[in-house]
Scaffold this motif. Structure first.
Motif, short mmCIF file in Angstrom:
data_model
loop_
_atom_site.label_atom_id
_atom_site.label_comp_id
_atom_site.label_asym_id
_atom_site.label_seq_id
_atom_site.Cartn_x
_atom_site.Cartn_y
_atom_site.Cartn_z
N PHE A 174 -4.02 0.27 -5.98
CA PHE A 174 -3.90 1.32 -6.99
C PHE A 174 -4.52 0.85 -8.30
CE2 PHE A 174 -0.38 2.75 -4.23
CZ PHE A 174 -0.71 4.10 -4.12
N LEU A 176 -5.07 2.67 -11.44
CA LEU A 176 -4.82 3.92 -12.13
C LEU A 176 -5.40 3.92 -13.54
CD1 LEU A 176 -1.10 4.50 -11.04
CD2 LEU A 176 -3.20 5.26 -9.91
N GLN A 180 -8.88 9.34 -13.58
CA GLN A 180 -8.28 10.06 -12.46
C GLN A 180 -7.46 11.26 -12.92
OE1 GLN A 180 -6.35 6.54 -11.41
NE2 GLN A 180 -7.78 5.92 -9.79
N LYS A 230 -3.89 13.55 -9.07
CA LYS A 230 -3.45 13.43 -7.68
C LYS A 230 -3.17 11.99 -7.32
CE LYS A 230 -4.80 14.60 -2.96
NZ LYS A 230 -5.88 15.20 -2.09
N GLU A 231 -4.03 11.08 -7.76
CA GLU A 231 -3.85 9.66 -7.44
C GLU A 231 -2.59 9.10 -8.10
OE1 GLU A 231 -5.05 6.19 -5.41
OE2 GLU A 231 -5.78 8.26 -5.31
N HIS A 232 -2.28 9.59 -9.29
CA HIS A 232 -1.06 9.14 -9.97
C HIS A 232 0.19 9.59 -9.19
CE1 HIS A 232 -3.89 9.66 -13.61
NE2 HIS A 232 -3.96 8.41 -13.18
N VAL A 234 0.32 10.12 -5.98
CA VAL A 234 0.38 9.28 -4.78
C VAL A 234 1.07 7.95 -5.10
CG1 VAL A 234 -1.00 8.02 -3.07
CG2 VAL A 234 -1.65 10.34 -3.73
N ALA A 235 0.79 7.40 -6.28
CA ALA A 235 1.44 6.14 -6.69
C ALA A 235 2.94 6.33 -6.88
CB ALA A 235 0.79 5.63 -7.98
#
Length: 415
Positions: A174, A176, A180, A230-232, A234-235
């Motif tokens: 990850f 971040l 993102q 979206k990636e945040h 997912v984390a």
């Protein structure tokens, strides 16, 4: 020691007001012939900004009248010594109280006195406090602080009870950053339906109370609350998956000497966007963590030595406060040691000379030199492998993370 818990019913409704405050007539209780008039408050109400302060002043006056001494370092702690080995300590958190003492009769007398002035609810021996379960083994002199039920509620709330479990809070893959974050209107609208802020807030409460192992991961995802991508998300779900595998883990106290031990570390350029470094510290007492923090530094450090030096200064402030608190409640300790794994930062703190590579450091961070010179605390070297602060600084492999978790007193509780 006895642990007793009390709660004040409608604490904010009994206090007198110092200012003249008026309010519109409440809905359903409007006087027909006097609709144009307002009500003058005689007592405080919930929602008034004066209400918490007035409640505290009334309670403080009561405790002082009962010959209790207000702690100098924490004004919500009250102490009374009846003899060298007999005392009562009362801790106040809004309208919740925790009473600590040896003598059941003295504790009972305090409860009776408070019941005369306040509408109290006696909850008996403390088993649950602010969402934390307290379990004691009096024979072994061990105490556990657990949030297992709270974590299960959080997992159910965000539909993660059946998710695949993971073994570390945040994986190393990850990366971040702000790039993102959603930039188009459509992406932002989709993320508005995601309960990102609510999930991070739930994780943060667990981290603050009993889960120092979440400090780094929660700190990272909380940087994007205003515009998460979206990636945040997912984390955040990864952290929830980690909680599923470690829901039974709690803080354990009583397995070592009653001494404050401090550990500090820094991660150079820990934030990918601002390039600021990350400061972190952990303090343990009788084997368990009692204070921890993982936070970005206020300035950009130009070297690892500078980053470690700034982190040591911030941790020293917390250690001095804990030293004062211990003395205030009658506990003594020969020396207060802060362990740092940077030899260069230790030399910089002990050496009063200014160098060309360090003369730009803000004067406020050189405060640690005075503290060390006056021998208020000690700054000692520790091997990186034995420093549990690594856990709240960066993503670690499972073996190293588990070792750090053990060093701060986190164990899987078995009823």
């Amino acid at each position: 020691l006895k642990l007793e818990q009390l709660n004040v019913k409608t604490a904010f409704l009994h206090e007198d007001l110092e200012e003249e405050i008026y309010m519109t007539q409440p809905e359903g209780f409007v006087v027909v012939k006097k609709k144009h008039m307002v009500c003058k408050l005689k007592k405080s109400l919930y929602g008034l900004k004066q209400a918490p302060r007035q409640w505290y002043k009334k309670f403080d006056a009561f405790m002082i009248n009962q010959k209790y001494r207000r702690s100098v370092v924490d004004h919500c702690v009250y102490i009374r010594e009846f003899s060298s080995s007999n005392f009562i300590i009362l801790l106040l958190y809004v309208d919740d109280m925790l009473i600590v003492g040896h003598d059941c009769q003295l504790i009972g007398q305090l409860k009776k006195d408070m019941s005369k002035f306040f509408d109290m609810k006696d909850l008996g021996s403390t088993q649950q406090l602010l969402g934390m379960r307290i379990v004691r083994d009096r024979k072994a002199k061990i105490l556990w602080l657990s949030q297992e039920k709270y974590i299960e509620k959080v997992l159910s709330k965000f539909s993660m009870k059946d998710a695949k479990a993971v073994s570390i809070p945040l994986a190393a893959h990850f990366k971040l950053g702000n790039e993102q974050c959603p930039s188009s209107t459509d992406e932002k609208e989709r993320m508005e339906n995601v309960p990102y802020a609510s999930a991070v807030g739930s994780l943060m409460y667990a981290m603050v109370c009993t889960r120092p192992d979440l400090a780094y991961a929660v700190g990272v995802v909380s940087r994007f609350l205003s515009n998460p991508g979206k990636e945040h998300w997912v984390a955040v779900k990864w952290i929830l998956r980690y909680l599923k595998s470690t829901s039974k883990y709690c803080l354990c106290f009583g397995e070592s000497n009653p001494e404050i031990q401090g550990f500090v570390d820094a991660d150079m350029t820990g934030d990918l966007n601002s390039r600021k470094s990350l400061s972190g510290y952990v303090f343990t007492f009788v084997g368990g963590a009692v204070s921890w923090q993982s936070r970005l530094q206020k300035c950009v450090a130009l070297s690892t030595t500078e980053a470690e030096y700034i982190a040591a200064t911030e941790a020293s402030k917390e250690l001095l406060w804990m030293k004062s608190f211990l003395h205030d409640v009658g506990l003594s300790q020969k020396s207060f040691v802060l362990h740092c794994d940077s030899q260069s930062a230790i030399h910089l703190a002990r050496n009063l000379a200014f160098h060309s590579r360090t003369k730009h450091i803000d004067v406020r961070y050189h405060w640690i030199r005075d503290v060390l010179e006056e021998r208020l605390i000690q700054l000692e070297k520790i091997q990186t492998e034995r420093n549990p602060t690594d856990m709240i600084m960066k993503s670690l492999p499972k073996e190293k993370h588990d070792m750090c978790r053990d060093l701060v007193g986190m164990t899987a509780f078995k009823a």
